[in-house]
Design a protein around this motif. Structure first.
Motif, mmCIF file in Angstrom:
data_model
loop_
_atom_site.group_PDB
_atom_site.id
_atom_site.type_symbol
_atom_site.label_atom_id
_atom_site.label_comp_id
_atom_site.label_asym_id
_atom_site.label_seq_id
_atom_site.Cartn_x
_atom_site.Cartn_y
_atom_site.Cartn_z
ATOM 1 N N ASN A 94 75.392 -3.505 48.496
ATOM 2 C CA ASN A 94 75.815 -3.051 47.168
ATOM 3 C C ASN A 94 75.526 -4.100 46.102
ATOM 4 O OD1 ASN A 94 76.691 -0.593 48.156
ATOM 5 N ND2 ASN A 94 78.785 -1.298 48.462
ATOM 6 N N LYS A 149 78.984 -1.830 37.455
ATOM 7 C CA LYS A 149 79.613 -0.521 37.309
ATOM 8 C C LYS A 149 78.644 0.593 37.693
ATOM 9 C CE LYS A 149 83.286 0.262 35.673
ATOM 10 N NZ LYS A 149 84.578 0.408 36.316
ATOM 11 N N MET A 150 77.397 0.465 37.279
ATOM 12 C CA MET A 150 76.403 1.491 37.593
ATOM 13 C C MET A 150 76.114 1.556 39.087
ATOM 14 S SD MET A 150 73.772 1.039 34.410
ATOM 15 C CE MET A 150 72.600 2.242 35.001
ATOM 16 N N SER A 151 76.098 0.415 39.753
ATOM 17 C CA SER A 151 75.820 0.428 41.188
ATOM 18 C C SER A 151 76.916 1.145 41.958
ATOM 19 C CB SER A 151 75.626 -0.986 41.728
ATOM 20 O OG SER A 151 76.843 -1.687 41.726
ATOM 21 N N GLY A 152 78.124 1.138 41.429
ATOM 22 C CA GLY A 152 79.223 1.814 42.095
ATOM 23 C C GLY A 152 79.365 3.277 41.733
ATOM 24 N N THR A 153 78.885 3.654 40.550
ATOM 25 C CA THR A 153 79.141 5.011 40.079
ATOM 26 C C THR A 153 77.898 5.857 39.820
ATOM 27 O OG1 THR A 153 79.210 4.260 37.784
ATOM 28 C CG2 THR A 153 81.309 4.336 38.972
ATOM 29 N N ALA A 154 76.743 5.245 39.692
ATOM 30 C CA ALA A 154 75.553 5.998 39.295
ATOM 31 C C ALA A 154 74.993 6.861 40.420
ATOM 32 C CB ALA A 154 74.464 5.062 38.779
ATOM 33 N N GLY A 155 75.298 6.520 41.641
ATOM 34 C CA GLY A 155 74.822 7.321 42.762
ATOM 35 C C GLY A 155 73.340 7.150 43.054
#
Length: 112
Positions: free
Chosen positions: A42, A86-92
């Motif tokens: 991640n 944040k994007m790595s956790g939520t962007a899919g």
């Protein structure tokens, strides 16, 4: 069943992913080691996104009317770091998950 698309992209079916997770959880690999691997994958995804955002930021044309100082540049860099996390956790995007699945397959055969 795993398959490869016409474009050469590798797709892991849901069933294979569940089987892999089951094997990893039921064998000698500690959950702490697997958590570390997952976290590293991640983090790599976040670094990849940060590089993408930095490349995008370079295309912004700033006006000569207001000069940018070093504090603004440091703040922007820190802000883009947080955007990437944040994007790595939520962007899919799934880059971290794909890396985790690939790397966990390369564990020694006695573990799997």
């Amino acid at each position: 069943m795993d398959n490869i698309s016409a474009a050469g992209n590798y797709h892991l079916s849901n069933n294979s992913s569940v089987q892999l997770e089951g094997k990893l959880q039921s064998n000698k690999v500690s959950s702490g080691e697997m958590d570390k691997l997952k976290e590293a994958c991640n983090d790599f995804e976040a670094i990849f996104i940060k590089q993408m955002l930095d490349s995008m930021k370079k295309t912004i044309n700033y006006s000569d009317l207001s000069k940018r100082n070093m504090g603004e540049e440091i703040f922007d860099d820190m802000l883009y770091d947080e955007y990437a996390k944040k994007m790595s956790g939520t962007a899919g995007l799934g880059i971290g998950n794909m890396m985790f699945q690939q790397l966990s397959r390369q564990l020694p055969s006695d573990i799997l």
